[in-house]
Scaffold this motif. Structure first.
Motif, mmCIF file in Angstrom:
data_model
loop_
_atom_site.group_PDB
_atom_site.id
_atom_site.type_symbol
_atom_site.label_atom_id
_atom_site.label_comp_id
_atom_site.label_asym_id
_atom_site.label_seq_id
_atom_site.Cartn_x
_atom_site.Cartn_y
_atom_site.Cartn_z
ATOM 1 N N UNK A 165 0.841 -1.090 0.014
ATOM 2 C CA UNK A 165 0.074 -0.231 0.181
ATOM 3 C C UNK A 165 0.833 1.380 0.053
ATOM 4 N N UNK A 166 0.363 2.467 -0.469
ATOM 5 C CA UNK A 166 0.975 3.466 -0.449
ATOM 6 C C UNK A 166 0.119 4.547 0.419
ATOM 7 N N UNK A 167 0.663 5.266 1.212
ATOM 8 C CA UNK A 167 0.007 6.055 2.361
ATOM 9 C C UNK A 167 -0.451 7.338 1.464
ATOM 10 N N UNK A 168 -1.941 7.571 1.479
ATOM 11 C CA UNK A 168 -2.376 8.758 0.770
ATOM 12 C C UNK A 168 -2.461 9.920 1.696
ATOM 13 N N UNK A 169 -3.045 9.656 2.997
ATOM 14 C CA UNK A 169 -3.309 10.639 4.041
ATOM 15 C C UNK A 169 -3.190 10.145 5.229
ATOM 16 N N UNK A 170 -2.541 10.882 6.411
ATOM 17 C CA UNK A 170 -2.431 10.338 7.819
ATOM 18 C C UNK A 170 -2.585 11.497 8.581
ATOM 19 N N UNK A 171 -3.337 11.474 9.769
ATOM 20 C CA UNK A 171 -3.514 12.419 10.706
ATOM 21 C C UNK A 171 -2.120 12.337 11.575
ATOM 22 N N UNK A 172 -1.864 11.198 11.917
ATOM 23 C CA UNK A 172 -0.751 10.737 12.568
ATOM 24 C C UNK A 172 0.594 10.298 11.842
ATOM 25 N N UNK A 173 1.426 10.974 11.318
ATOM 26 C CA UNK A 173 2.568 10.717 10.649
ATOM 27 C C UNK A 173 3.526 10.379 11.636
ATOM 28 N N UNK A 174 4.675 9.282 11.049
ATOM 29 C CA UNK A 174 5.651 9.159 12.172
ATOM 30 C C UNK A 174 6.160 10.284 12.727
ATOM 31 N N UNK A 175 6.227 10.212 14.039
ATOM 32 C CA UNK A 175 6.928 11.399 14.608
ATOM 33 C C UNK A 175 6.827 11.278 16.295
ATOM 34 N N UNK A 176 6.881 12.157 17.136
ATOM 35 C CA UNK A 176 7.072 12.053 18.333
ATOM 36 C C UNK A 176 6.183 12.918 19.380
ATOM 37 N N UNK A 177 5.468 12.164 20.290
ATOM 38 C CA UNK A 177 4.481 12.846 21.146
ATOM 39 C C UNK A 177 5.408 13.243 22.589
ATOM 40 N N UNK A 178 5.350 14.379 22.769
ATOM 41 C CA UNK A 178 6.061 14.788 23.959
ATOM 42 C C UNK A 178 5.211 15.768 24.748
ATOM 43 N N UNK A 179 5.302 15.478 26.207
ATOM 44 C CA UNK A 179 4.667 16.588 27.298
ATOM 45 C C UNK A 179 5.785 16.561 28.385
ATOM 46 N N UNK A 180 5.574 17.641 28.945
ATOM 47 C CA UNK A 180 6.622 17.859 30.217
ATOM 48 C C UNK A 180 5.730 18.448 31.160
ATOM 49 N N UNK A 181 5.938 18.319 32.418
ATOM 50 C CA UNK A 181 5.197 18.937 33.758
ATOM 51 C C UNK A 181 6.212 18.962 34.901
#
Length: 133
Positions: free
Chosen positions: A77-93
């Protein structure tokens, strides 16, 4: 107590800049913080992140949560659209002094990271015995 956990990240956001082309976008995942008794629970949305790709650390009273997502398209398959592309989630508190940084538990289930933070013994209410004089 829950109000004392100060967010240093922003709202849910995705950054697309020149700096993220190789590493993918950074996501600021939706987060809920709730308190009951001597526990504070932090719930963070991290869809598509595997447990081995989550890093939870505490340094200088700063709690940082980071998770990477790598979602290749299924074979053939070939990705046509993605809300969550490969990447990084990050939060700091920022952690208040009332939280015991050595007693933080983390669980990832169905794309939701749950952190259980315990209050330190000094922060817990104490009952004082009244003696007859």
């Amino acid at each position: 107590m829950a109000n004392e956990l100060k967010k240093t990240g922003g709202e849910v956001a995705r950054t697309d800049s020149e700096d993220t082309r190789e590493t993918g976008p950074f996501y600021r995942p939706a987060t809920d913080i709730i308190e009951k008794g001597d526990k504070v629970t932090v719930v963070i949305d991290m869809p598509g992140v595997a447990p081995e790709n989550v890093d939870v650390s505490v340094e200088n009273r700063s709690l940082t949560v980071r998770g990477t997502i790598d979602t290749p398209a299924p074979e053939g398959y070939r990705r046509v659209y993605a809300e969550y592309a490969p990447g990084t989630f990050e939060r700091a508190f920022s952690l208040p002094e009332t939280i015991d940084a050595d007693k933080i538990d983390a669980t990832l289930r169905d794309g939701v990271l749950t952190l259980s933070l315990s209050k330190s013994e000094a922060a817990k209410p104490k009952q004082i015995e009244v003696k007859a004089a």
